[in-house]
Design a protein around this motif. Structure first.
Motif, PDB file in Angstrom:
ATOM      1  N   GLY A   2       0.793  -1.225   0.000  1.00 58.29           N
ATOM      2  CA  GLY A   2       0.000   0.000   0.000  1.00 58.29           C
ATOM      3  C   GLY A   2       0.825   1.273   0.000  1.00 58.29           C
ATOM      4  N   ARG A   3       0.291   2.277  -0.660  1.00 61.77           N
ATOM      5  CA  ARG A   3       0.953   3.589  -0.768  1.00 61.77           C
ATOM      6  C   ARG A   3       1.034   4.308   0.572  1.00 61.77           C
ATOM      7  NH1 ARG A   3       0.355   7.779  -5.523  1.00 61.77           N
ATOM      8  NH2 ARG A   3       1.125   9.674  -4.538  1.00 61.77           N
ATOM      9  N   ASP A   4       0.044   4.110   1.433  1.00 61.71           N
ATOM     10  CA  ASP A   4      -0.016   4.873   2.675  1.00 61.71           C
ATOM     11  C   ASP A   4       1.042   4.465   3.693  1.00 61.71           C
ATOM     12  OD1 ASP A   4      -1.090   2.426   3.305  1.00 61.71           O
ATOM     13  OD2 ASP A   4      -2.930   3.213   4.215  1.00 61.71           O
ATOM     14  N   ARG A   5       1.845   3.441   3.376  1.00 63.77           N
ATOM     15  CA  ARG A   5       2.950   3.056   4.268  1.00 63.77           C
ATOM     16  C   ARG A   5       4.084   4.078   4.216  1.00 63.77           C
ATOM     17  NH1 ARG A   5       5.855  -1.029   2.697  1.00 63.77           N
ATOM     18  NH2 ARG A   5       6.543  -1.522   4.817  1.00 63.77           N
ATOM     19  N   PHE A   6       4.139   4.888   3.148  1.00 63.02           N
ATOM     20  CA  PHE A   6       5.261   5.786   2.920  1.00 63.02           C
ATOM     21  C   PHE A   6       4.930   7.213   3.364  1.00 63.02           C
ATOM     22  CE2 PHE A   6       5.523   2.299  -0.066  1.00 63.02           C
ATOM     23  CZ  PHE A   6       6.847   1.913   0.024  1.00 63.02           C
TER      24      PHE A   6
END
Length: 440
Positions: A131-135
């Motif tokens: 997922g993108r929201d990990r970064f």
């Protein structure tokens, strides 16, 4: 040794923009070693993050072996020096014969994105790695042009800091690191004596030249590009920034003339050996340790600003630095490549690798490791949060690094040779650089 720019390779970014790559296969093509059906092998170009290519291999090899044990996929590693990396990548985008996975400087994301050679990280691809929201948002902000799917995934996050030699400062009667450029020059003149120098530089390293000039440019109100993405290299602020940087050697005499030829981290070696008292760098701790320098022998502080302190009234003192991980679009082993990116951006690997390199994890949960509260990494982390700005996210950014970086290299050569560095000569070099930029 002086390094010549590979003009033909650098021209390929513009030539490839919007064009399809016709060569077949990425790093695993041609031999059937890796494919989605039989993912046996991946090729990986890693950027040189540590004190040497050998040191990087020592850090990465056990991790790649761990990945092989978990997945059955063998990773063929090549660590590429920064001085060669961009030209190697551009040549690969032309031939289509690149690696499966590679590290790129985050400042190159938009340029390489425009070539069409890299895999876009759309929702499906981000889902495959957790997922993108990990970064963190700051790291994602340097993965490509706004409004487009990122061209890469953040791997290591960095900013610049001022490293200083405590013993040399004490001997010169300097009680604290400089917070402004005037203070740096004043301290520098006290430190530059007896064959020793105040500040290290990498005058032949085009990328490092740009990083320093960009931050100074922001302090002078210059962006190097206008709102339409057109170069403004000869603006008053851009000229003033480049002249200020080169004047540390030409006028202030606090950088050794020999630094004009440096391009392979020699300034860090000089610092570790007590020949230079200060250096502006990203995550230098591992290099100092490899050179035999003990952690209590050096200190770290934010990069100086014109006045006040970094972040006040948005005073920029660093570009948003970092390393991104990309996948060549024409890899024969997309599934394996995504598995490898997922492994390298996992919480455990992020903490381990960023700890080893002294950088900051772009993965939110990995930042919680206590190692990133250390004095030097805390400065890097706070600079990223408060006073760093991303380099221009424009398709011609890599040419900007090359043309302006080369202009600064030429000016350092003039300074080293005793030739005058004037506002007029700086303007002329920057105008030459601007004329070399692609016409849009």
């Amino acid at each position: 040794m002086r390094r010549l720019r590979a003009v033909a390779a650098l021209a390929t970014v513009t030539a490839l923009t919007g064009a399809a790559l016709t060569a077949c296969g990425g790093g695993t093509s041609g031999g059937g070693e890796g494919s989605n059906a039989s993912p046996k092998t991946l090729t990986y170009w890693a950027s040189n993050q540590g004190p040497s290519v050998t040191a990087d291999k020592k850090i990465l090899t056990p991790e790649l072996k761990k990945f092989e044990e978990e997945t059955g996929i063998k990773v063929k590693l090549e660590v590429v020096p920064w001085s060669d990396l961009l030209n190697r990548i551009l040549a690969a985008t032309t031939s289509g014969q690149g690696p499966d996975v590679l590290n790129i400087g985050n400042t190159w994301s938009s340029s390489l994105q425009a070539s069409g050679a890299l895999l876009p990280w759309d929702a499906e691809n981000f889902k495959a790695i957790g997922g993108r929201d990990r970064f963190v948002d700051a790291a994602l902000g340097s993965t490509g042009a706004a409004g487009k799917d990122p061209a890469a995934v953040p791997l290591y996050s960095l900013s610049y800091a001022l490293y200083y030699n405590k013993a040399m400062f004490k001997e010169a009667g300097i009680s604290k690191p400089p917070a402004t450029w005037d203070e740096l020059v004043t301290a520098g003149k006290k430190l530059s004596k007896g064959g020793k120098w105040a500040l290290g530089a990498e005058g032949s390293n085009l990328v490092n030249n740009i990083h320093q000039a960009f931050a100074l440019g922001k302090q002078h109100g210059a962006d190097f590009f206008d709102a339409q993405g057109k170069p403004t290299f000869t603006s008053h602020g851009a000229v003033a920034a480049v002249k200020q940087y080169v004047d540390f050697m030409a006028k202030d005499k606090i950088i050794a003339p020999g630094n004009a030829e440096y391009a392979q981290n020699q300034s860090l070696r000089d610092f570790a050996k007590g020949k230079t008292a200060m250096v502006l760098w990203q995550a230098a701790a591992t290099t100092f340790a490899a050179q035999g320098m003990k952690p209590d022998e050096w200190g770290v502080a934010p990069v100086p600003v014109a006045s006040g302190k970094p972040g006040a009234e948005r005073q920029v003192n660093s570009m948003v630095a970092g390393i991104n991980m990309a996948v060549f679009k024409n890899t024969d082993n997309l599934d394996g490549a995504r598995k490898f990116v997922k492994f390298m951006t996992s919480d455990a690997e992020q903490a381990l690798l960023n700890k080893a390199y002294g950088s900051i994890p772009p993965v939110k949960t990995a930042q919680q490791d206590a190692a990133f509260d250390r004095a030097d990494t805390a400065v890097l982390r706070d600079t990223l949060r408060k006073s760093a700005a991303p380099l221009p996210q424009v398709p011609n950014e890599s040419q900007f690094e090359t043309t302006v970086g080369t202009a600064i290299k030429a000016l350092f050569a003039d300074a080293a040779a005793g030739r005058p560095v004037t506002t007029a000569s700086v303007t002329a070099e920057l105008n030459k650089a601007q004329q070399q930029m692609p016409k849009s």
